[in-house]
Design an enzyme around this catalytic site. Structure first.
Site: not given
Ligand code: PLP
Length: 413
Positions: A129, A207, A210, A233, A371
């Site tokens: 992401h 990260d 998910q 999430k 993203c």
């Molecule tokens: C794999 C992953 N990393 C990071 C994020 C970023 O999360 P946040 O927007 O809550 O910071 C997301 C959110 O879409 C994600 O799916």
């Protein structure tokens, strides 16, 4: 919804906990298949936040009066809940941030600029992401860090041979990879990646934005140095995320943001930092959101992560039995170990048009590049639709999606 670690769960009772799921969209039942972007909230979370504001709200760590002490206790109880949720050794290893994005930026600044040395490298993967990509590009440009990108296979799995090759020269200071792809659904072999990183002398960040939602994650079993996830999430509120980091690393890192609460002593000449975790929580923290996150953790733990995982696995099997067989539909990624996230393209229509048509049937999916633009380029697709499941998703909703996609293909023929 009773019974800890129950292998099955009462889906009807769970759905009744989420008020929004009984809404209709233009007269149609609301089929929400975008939990990967942000999950819906159960009454338990909404209620905990409202109760806090109505009965026990004040700023934390400041007042000597009753309400402030109570709010501080609730805020710190949330930290302990996160510690248990992640099986962290020490509650001081839990830092509240605004989101996963904030947590990764914290590491890129404090560990990246404060501890890593120019000439060292960070390894990410092709399926990150943007939140786990852009901060490392910024670190590269500001601090002379090399950014290496480990390849993924056509099945959408991390290419472990390529990762090993990228670690081989011993210059890597940090491996920062996703624990579950928000596009491919791929779950990465985190314990193995951590071992490979450590053997090469690197630290590892996962990260878990998910992954932490869909299965139990255990810091001791993974031996992660850093792990991040985001509250919204996990059926909790927006505005709160978590950085887990081993205490020794946090001790060695300089603070990210300066201000109130993160100091032990301040004069005009200098400041002395507060002990961890306070050192990394400058300013008024997300107090109400922490209470909401605590309620969300209590909620998923009462159902049991193994039960949630088993339910979602059945949904994945059902989706895999249908989606790849719909004419004109191409699914991105076929990882062996995967969660309930499906990105797909239709041969005859743009993803936005497909999503708009699905919306007419009351089905909410995301369209675009989620993203993860470089990942879409890797698979040579301009954009995709993405359906993602939550603990409240039903098998019938998976069927509704498959039926509607088949109809969309007819429509766009
Ligand atoms: C794999 C992953 N990393 C990071 C994020 C970023 O999360 P946040 O927007 O809550 O910071 C997301 C959110 O879409 C994600 O799916």
């Amino acid at each position: 919804m009773d019974g800890h670690m129950a292998p099955r769960m009462d889906l009807a009772a769970i759905r009744a906990d989420f008020p929004i799921l009984s809404e209709t969209v233009r007269g149609k039942r609301f089929t929400f298949l975008d939990s990967g972007a942000s999950a819906q909230k159960p009454r338990q979370v909404i209620g905990a936040m409202v109760r806090m504001m109505e009965k026990a709200y004040a700023n934390v760590h400041r007042g000597a009066y009753h309400m402030s002490e109570q709010a501080t206790e609730a805020y710190e109880a949330s930290r302990r809940a996160v510690q248990r949720f992640l099986n962290a050794a020490d509650e001081r290893e839990i830092i509240f941030t605004g989101s996963s994005t904030n947590a990764i930026n914290l590491v890129a600044h404090s560990y990246g600029r404060g501890v890593m040395k120019p000439g060292q490298a960070v390894v990410i993967s092709e399926m990150e992401h943007h939140a786990n990509l852009v901060p490392w590009q910024m670190l590269r440009d500001a601090h002379g860090i090399e950014l290496r990108v480990a390849r993924i296979t056509d099945a959408g799995e991390l290419d472990l041979e390529d990762l090993a090759a990228k670690l081989a020269d011993g210059k890597v200071g940090l491996v920062a990879v996703t624990h579950m792809s928000n596009v491919l659904g791929t779950v990465t072999p985190a314990a193995l990646i951590a071992r490979m990183a450590h053997e090469a002398g690197a630290k590892v960040l996962f990260d878990g934005s998910q992954a932490a939602v869909h299965r139990r994650v255990d810091m001791q079993a993974l031996d992660a140095d850093f792990y991040v996830f985001t509250g919204h999430k996990l059926y909790g509120p927006t505005g709160i995320g978590v950085l887990y980091a081993k205490a020794a690393l946090l001790e060695a890192m300089p603070p990210f943001l300066g201000g109130g609460d993160m100091i032990a002593e301040v004069t005009f000449e200098k400041s002395i930092w507060a002990p961890i975790p306070g050192k990394f929580e400058a300013g008024t923290p997300p107090i109400i959101e922490a209470i909401g996150l605590h309620a969300a953790i209590d909620y998923v733990e009462a159902i049991g992560m193994p039960a949630i995982e088993a339910h979602e696995r059945a949904l994945v099997d059902r989706a895999m039995a249908r989606l790849p067989h719909i004419e004109g539909v191409t699914l991105l990624g076929r990882a062996q170990d995967r969660g309930g996230v499906f990105a797909f393209a239709l041969d005859t229509a743009h993803a936005h048009d497909v999503a708009t048509l699905l919306d007419r049937a009351g089905i909410a999916v995301r369209s675009g590049r989620h993203c993860a633009e470089p990942l879409h380029a890797r698979f040579n697709v301009e954009s995709t639709c993405r359906a993602s499941f939550g603990l409240y998703t039903t098998p019938e909703e998976v069927d509704l999606l498959a039926d509607a996609l088949g109809q969309a293909r007819e429509f766009f023929r």
